[in-house]
Structures are given as C-alpha cells and as structure tokens.
Design a protein around this motif. Structure first.
Motif, PDB file in Angstrom:
ATOM      1  N   THR A 239     -23.512  12.043  85.539  1.00 21.19           N
ATOM      2  CA  THR A 239     -23.639  12.334  84.119  1.00 21.19           C
ATOM      3  C   THR A 239     -24.575  13.511  83.931  1.00 21.19           C
ATOM      4  OG1 THR A 239     -24.138  11.368  81.941  1.00 21.19           O
ATOM      5  CG2 THR A 239     -25.598  10.755  83.768  1.00 21.19           C
ATOM      6  N   PHE A 240     -24.617  14.030  82.710  1.00 20.46           N
ATOM      7  CA  PHE A 240     -25.620  15.027  82.352  1.00 20.46           C
ATOM      8  C   PHE A 240     -26.965  14.332  82.225  1.00 20.46           C
ATOM      9  CE2 PHE A 240     -27.701  17.675  78.943  1.00 20.46           C
ATOM     10  CZ  PHE A 240     -27.994  18.740  79.785  1.00 20.46           C
ATOM     11  N   VAL A 241     -28.030  15.019  82.565  1.00 21.34           N
ATOM     12  CA  VAL A 241     -29.355  14.411  82.661  1.00 21.34           C
ATOM     13  C   VAL A 241     -29.832  13.793  81.352  1.00 21.34           C
ATOM     14  CG1 VAL A 241     -30.672  16.508  82.119  1.00 21.34           C
ATOM     15  CG2 VAL A 241     -31.646  14.775  83.670  1.00 21.34           C
ATOM     16  N   ALA A 242     -29.322  14.250  80.212  1.00 21.34           N
ATOM     17  CA  ALA A 242     -29.763  13.709  78.927  1.00 21.34           C
ATOM     18  C   ALA A 242     -29.489  12.218  78.823  1.00 21.34           C
ATOM     19  CB  ALA A 242     -29.084  14.441  77.780  1.00 21.34           C
ATOM     20  N   THR A 243     -28.426  11.729  79.458  1.00 21.58           N
ATOM     21  CA  THR A 243     -28.120  10.297  79.420  1.00 21.58           C
ATOM     22  C   THR A 243     -29.283   9.497  79.993  1.00 21.58           C
ATOM     23  OG1 THR A 243     -25.784  10.852  79.768  1.00 21.58           O
ATOM     24  CG2 THR A 243     -26.416   8.555  80.060  1.00 21.58           C
ATOM     25  N   ALA A 244     -29.738   9.900  81.162  1.00 18.40           N
ATOM     26  CA  ALA A 244     -30.866   9.213  81.809  1.00 18.40           C
ATOM     27  C   ALA A 244     -32.166   9.463  81.060  1.00 18.40           C
ATOM     28  CB  ALA A 244     -30.980   9.667  83.262  1.00 18.40           C
ATOM     29  N   ASN A 245     -32.358  10.689  80.585  1.00 22.81           N
ATOM     30  CA  ASN A 245     -33.606  11.007  79.877  1.00 22.81           C
ATOM     31  C   ASN A 245     -33.782  10.143  78.628  1.00 22.81           C
ATOM     32  OD1 ASN A 245     -34.172  12.971  81.748  1.00 22.81           O
ATOM     33  ND2 ASN A 245     -33.646  14.692  80.438  1.00 22.81           N
ATOM     34  N   ALA A 246     -32.702   9.916  77.895  1.00 24.69           N
ATOM     35  CA  ALA A 246     -32.792   9.112  76.673  1.00 24.69           C
ATOM     36  C   ALA A 246     -33.267   7.702  76.979  1.00 24.69           C
ATOM     37  CB  ALA A 246     -31.434   9.077  75.974  1.00 24.69           C
TER      38      ALA A 246
END
Length: 382
Positions: free
Chosen positions: A100-107
């Motif tokens: 996934t794009f890192v924003a998924t994990a960052n959120a």
C-alpha cells in the motif's frame, strides 16, 4: 523483450500524441475551476468556512450516496479521523495490507495504534479476505465479544483495506470475516473515487471511508480529502472533530475534547467542486484509454490489469504486470529514459524502518506483485 518495450513506449506516446515528457497522471482543468476560484476570492471566504466547502460535502454525498460527507485537508487526515471514529485507541491494532501507499500505515500510527500487515489478493492487489481470515484463526480470540491478538494481547480494533489504483477489494468476503470477529471496517478509498463494488460506491460498505483529492488523483482540489459514512451521528462527530472540537457559539471559544484543524479551505473546495462536475467524463475518458491499453498489451502477451466482474474501476493509475523483477527494471529504465514516466508499485511496508517491527504474515502475493507491477501514464486525454 527490449524490442517489445520499444514498441510499447511508442504506443504510449501515440496515445498522448506527444514526444514530450509524459507524466503518470496530470490534472485536467476544463470546467469552472477559474470561475469558482475567483468567486471564492471575491467572497473573501478563502479559509475553512465558505459556500464551496458546503457544496463539496453535498456533492460527495450525492456521488457516493453516503448520508454524510465531511471535507478535510487531505486523505491521510481523513483516514486518521475515520479510524478514531471507528473506535481505534492508543495501543490497539489495525489489520491492513502490506502492499500500500505509506499513508495507510501512517494514519494508523497517528492514532498511536499498531498496523498489522497482511497479504493481498493477486487479482485486486488489495487486502485479501483469505489472508485476514487465516491470520485471525491463528492469532485471535474473542474476549467478551471483543477481538484480541493472542500473541500481543492487544485489541484488534479495525480492518482497513485499500482499493489499490482504484480496483475494489473483495468487500463482501472481507466484511463477512470482520463481522465474524466483530472488527470494524474502514475503507481507504483514497484512490477509488468513481469506483464501484456490486453497484455500491467504494467507501460506503465499511463503517467509514476516506478519499484523497491530491494533485495526481482523478479529480483534484490541489490538496484535500473527504470522509464519508452512512452513520449520521458519526458524520456529525467527524465534522466536529475536524473543526478543532469547538462548541458552536457566536464568539466564545470552548473545546471539550482533542480535535483537529483538518477542515478543507474554501479555495480548495472551489477547485474540487469544479472538478467533481467533470468526474463522469474524466472517468469515461480514462476507461477509453484503458480499453486501448488492454487491446495493445494483449497482443504483446503482457498482463494489463482490468476491473473484475461485479466491479467498476476508475482506472486511476493503470498498470501492467511483467514477467519478473529484471523485466520490470528494464521497462522502468527504458521508458523513463524515453520521456515516458513509469514507476514500480510501492515497497512493502515492512521494508520501511518505522514499520519493520510490525507483525505480518508471509506476504507471498504482495512480494510477487512488488517485483512485477509497473504503473504507466494514465491521464485523461481530453
């Protein structure tokens, strides 16, 4: 294969009718963008209060058929707040995909929660219901109707699939697994505005969904996002939290819980409204390009990714699947050297230093796709 790649690069150039640099995805401003921006400037309401913010939220409700749409500053902020509203608390766990794009994990991390990275399906490139089910069967147990990870002793509070490049995941199966374990589903629909699963817009099947309107999306507000939900109480709370949790009052400032300054500015909303008016034509244009690509790549024996039965994809970023990593790297090199932008799919989340300690499964399908998937130019040719 090198000669085939040369032919492919020439074909892509022919679709965009230029020998100049061809980016992956550029916005198209062919509607009321300038008109609405000037109206906003003339109104002096350029910040987070204004008519276009309200209009944008109504348009998102109309497009997705969600009961509530909430404008936010970007998709990541939308995901962060959506997870909080889904009940994710500090030290909880959220099941998501490793590809996934890192924003998924960052959120997830922004909520002081822990991502658990699970495998994807080959056909959707999104979170696999089988992988989720297998992980839960092996690692989870119910305690007073709450799902816990036996190995970490943490509550598994939510599951967040991401609709990769606008291709919906197998939502019915995923929702069934999560319902069995009493886990709330929050959809990372950042890339899937205009995509449908069995006639329902992405983002509307989970408890909440979040979209991105970044500059490279199908439609853009420059920077912006949206939360949607069919739970009106949650929707009201989302708007409240993203407006610094301020109690309404003509002049007093009183905030009764930790909120966020996450409201979309009226300037961005003006751009978004003009773009949303063109959503259908932009997607149809992109679907025409996808049809041209599918025919060409079939003649070359290369797998061009297309929508699955019972889904409609927005074809945000179109992609091909090459034979192996060596072929992928060769194509990336040749295309970019010849003014045709291409890029590999993301590195798996567990390879990143801030997430290399997180629990994960074997990631077999994700590893396969990581070595083979390449995005190619996907802009609407208006």
């Amino acid at each position: 294969m090198a000669n085939d790649f040369e032919t492919t690069i020439d074909f892509i150039k022919s679709q965009f009718k230029t020998d100049e640099f061809i980016p992956l995805h550029v916005p198209h401003f062919g509607g009321n963008e300038k008109k609405y921006l000037l109206e906003t400037i003339d109104s002096t309401f350029v910040s987070s209060v204004g008519a276009f913010v309200d209009r944008f939220e109504v348009m998102m409700q109309d497009i997705t058929t969600a009961k509530k749409g909430i404008a936010v500053v970007n998709g990541t902020a939308g995901l962060q707040v959506a997870l909080r509203l889904a009940g994710v608390m500090s030290d909880d766990e959220v099941l998501t995909q490793g590809l996934t794009f890192v924003a998924t994990a960052n959120a997830i991390a922004y909520n002081n929660a822990h991502p658990v990275f699970l495998d994807v399906d080959i056909d959707t490139m999104g979170l696999s219901p089988i992988a989720v089910s297998n992980f839960l069967d092996e690692n989870a147990e119910m305690r007073n109707n709450v799902c816990y990870n036996k190995k970490t002793n943490r509550k598994i509070a939510a599951c967040m699939p991401m609709h990769t490049f606008g291709f919906p995941v197998h939502l019915d199966e995923l929702l069934s697994v999560c319902d069995k374990w009493n886990i709330t589903v929050v959809e990372d629909a950042a890339e899937s505005l205009g995509s449908y699963y069995k006639g329902k817009h992405t983002g509307t099947l989970g408890k909440l969904g979040a979209f991105s309107f970044n500059g490279n999306k199908v439609v853009t507000s420059g920077g912006g996002g949206a939360i949607i939900t069919n739970d009106e109480e949650i929707g009201t709370k989302a708007k409240y939290l993203t407006t610094t949790a301020k109690k309404p009052h003509p002049y007093e400032f009183y905030h009764d819980e930790l909120g966020y300054n996450y409201r979309m500015p009226n300037l961005n909303a003006a751009l978004a409204c003009a773009q949303l008016e063109q959503l259908n034509s932009l997607i149809e244009n992109k679907r025409t390009l996808a049809t041209e690509y599918a025919s060409f790549f079939a003649s070359k024996g290369i797998n061009f990714r297309t929508e699955l039965e019972n889904t409609k994809a927005n074809y945000w970023l179109m992609c091909i699947e090459l034979e192996n990593k060596a072929e992928r790297d060769l194509f990336l090199k040749q295309s970019n050297e010849n003014n045709v932008m291409s890029r590999p799919i993301w590195q798996l989340m567990h390879r990143l230093p801030m997430y290399n300690h997180c629990q994960r499964d074997e990631q077999k399908n994700a590893l396969f796709l990581e070595e083979r998937i390449v995005n190619i130019p996907s802009s609407a040719r208006m």
